[in-house]
Design a protein around this motif. Structure first.
Motif, short mmCIF file in Angstrom:
data_model
loop_
_atom_site.label_atom_id
_atom_site.label_comp_id
_atom_site.label_asym_id
_atom_site.label_seq_id
_atom_site.Cartn_x
_atom_site.Cartn_y
_atom_site.Cartn_z
N ASN A 28 0.80 -1.23 0.00
CA ASN A 28 0.00 0.00 0.00
C ASN A 28 0.84 1.28 0.00
O ASN A 28 0.54 2.19 -0.76
CB ASN A 28 -0.98 0.01 1.17
N PRO A 29 1.87 1.41 0.83
CA PRO A 29 2.67 2.65 0.76
C PRO A 29 3.33 2.86 -0.60
O PRO A 29 3.39 3.99 -1.08
CB PRO A 29 3.72 2.46 1.86
N ARG A 32 0.65 4.00 -3.02
CA ARG A 32 0.31 5.40 -2.76
C ARG A 32 1.40 6.33 -3.30
O ARG A 32 1.11 7.36 -3.90
CB ARG A 32 0.11 5.64 -1.27
N ASN A 59 1.35 15.14 -0.75
CA ASN A 59 0.27 14.34 -0.18
C ASN A 59 -1.07 14.91 -0.62
O ASN A 59 -1.18 16.08 -0.99
CB ASN A 59 0.36 14.34 1.35
#
Length: 150
Positions: A28-29, A32, A59
């Motif tokens: 997931n990181p 992202r 972000n």
């Protein structure tokens, strides 16, 4: 000896590593980060060219775009470009209402050249300095070798 198997066998080893890294929740990181990078590349063309090289999307948090800028001057200029960014972000499906610039002291972009095959020309003074340094090293090496022969 047999020939290596063709690419019909499957993806290359580096591709397998990426797929493994993205396979479960631990990816997931990475997913992202890849998404933020792609979004940064979509939004940056909507900035004034002088500003685009001094900021980077860091972000997307709640309803805000968080950008890193490399000095207070660019912080203010990013504030002026906020409406352009919001319109561009909404056009790609984001529900954002504000831009939050944050100033950083670290480099925003990779120090690697965009065209690794094309290097900057070296000045004549640099060439001269390098030749002199090499000559002094060769002198030191040759004088050290003559001392060991004695």
């Amino acid at each position: 000896m047999s020939k290596p198997k063709s690419s019909a066998r499957g993806p290359s080893l580096p591709q397998q590593a990426i797929e493994a890294a993205l396979a479960d929740k631990t990816g997931n990181p990475l997913r992202r980060a890849l998404w933020l990078d792609a979004l940064d590349r979509q939004l940056r063309p909507h900035l004034p060219p002088s500003l685009a090289g001094h900021c980077r999307l860091a972000n997307v948090k709640d309803e805000q775009l968080v950008f890193l800028v490399d000095s207070p001057v660019w912080h203010a200029k990013l504030r002026l470009a906020e409406q352009q960014l919001l319109v561009a972000a909404r056009s790609v499906g984001l529900k954002v209402t504000r831009v939050t610039p944050k100033t950083t002291t670290t480099s925003l972009h990779s120090p690697m050249p965009k065209n690794p095959g094309q290097s900057k020309p070296v000045s004549a003074a640099t060439h001269k300095g390098l030749r002199e340094a090499l000559a002094s090293l060769q002198d030191i090496e040759s004088s050290g070798a003559s001392k060991t022969r004695r």
